[in-house]
Design an enzyme around this catalytic site. Structure first.
Site, PDB file in Angstrom:
ATOM      1  N   CYS A 283     -29.612  26.306  12.845  1.00 47.69           N
ATOM      2  CA  CYS A 283     -28.503  26.027  11.929  1.00 47.69           C
ATOM      3  C   CYS A 283     -27.198  25.835  12.695  1.00 47.69           C
ATOM      4  O   CYS A 283     -26.694  26.779  13.316  1.00 47.69           O
ATOM      5  CB  CYS A 283     -28.399  27.191  10.935  1.00 47.69           C
ATOM      6  SG  CYS A 283     -26.897  27.198   9.949  1.00 47.69           S
TER       7      CYS A 283
ATOM      8  N   CYS B 179     -24.306  28.043  11.589  1.00 46.31           N
ATOM      9  CA  CYS B 179     -24.589  29.420  12.017  1.00 46.31           C
ATOM     10  C   CYS B 179     -24.153  29.622  13.467  1.00 46.31           C
ATOM     11  O   CYS B 179     -23.580  30.663  13.807  1.00 46.31           O
ATOM     12  CB  CYS B 179     -26.079  29.735  11.892  1.00 46.31           C
ATOM     13  SG  CYS B 179     -26.713  29.659  10.206  1.00 46.31           S
TER      14      CYS B 179
END
Length: 170
Positions: free
Chosen positions: A95, A98
């Site tokens: 991600c 993230c």
């Protein structure tokens, strides 16, 4: 034939240069101890002797708080049964947002110091926790106070906004 030998000679010289050959220095080299060395041997780098400088013992550095990965097995112990503020970052290695949030979470961990804990949960490894806390999008940051979820952020958040969110629940 002569051209090939000349080109091969240049190629050999170029490879020798890029493989770490060090130019020879003719001048004397003065070291930190004040001792000077003379000319180097052709083909060898000039290496001054190591200075003998007394080193003072440094006090042990205090460990810098960081976000710590946790598993479902430890979640209740470290988050739900914990007192005070606990921040949990639900994330995944693939991600992008993230990965952008990760350094911000480190700043939050440092800012909180002993006044809170910051943990990370990999949603790919801990699917049961992601389901239990209804994590549908990542990154998702949950803030717990005395074991109860009191705040939630979905998506990227910087450390300043995160700390304001935490201050709002103290």
């Amino acid at each position: 034939m002569i051209h090939l030998i000349f080109v091969a000679g240049l190629l050999t010289s170029s490879l020798a240069f890029f493989n770490g050959c060090v130019p020879i220095k003719d001048a004397a080299v003065e070291t930190q101890t004040g001792v000077s060395t003379t000319q180097a041997t052709p083909g060898k780098p000039v290496t001054p002797p190591v200075a003998e400088v007394p080193v003072k013992a440094q006090p042990a550095a205090k460990a810098v708080p960081t976000s710590t990965p946790i598993t479902a097995a430890k979640f209740d112990e470290l988050v739900v049964n914990a007192g005070g503020i606990v921040v949990v970052d639900f994330w995944a290695t693939w991600c992008g947002p993230c990965r952008e949030t990760a350094p911000e979470m480190e700043k939050v961990a440092i800012a909180l110091g002993d006044n809170g804990k910051v943990y990370k949960v990999d949603v790919d490894q801990e699917k049961s926790l992601a389901e239990k806390y209804n994590i549908r999008s990542i990154p998702t940051i949950l803030v717990f106070k005395d074991g109860k979820q009191v705040a939630k952020n979905v998506g990227y958040i910087n450390s300043v906004k995160m700390l304001k969110m935490i201050d709002g629940v103290k």
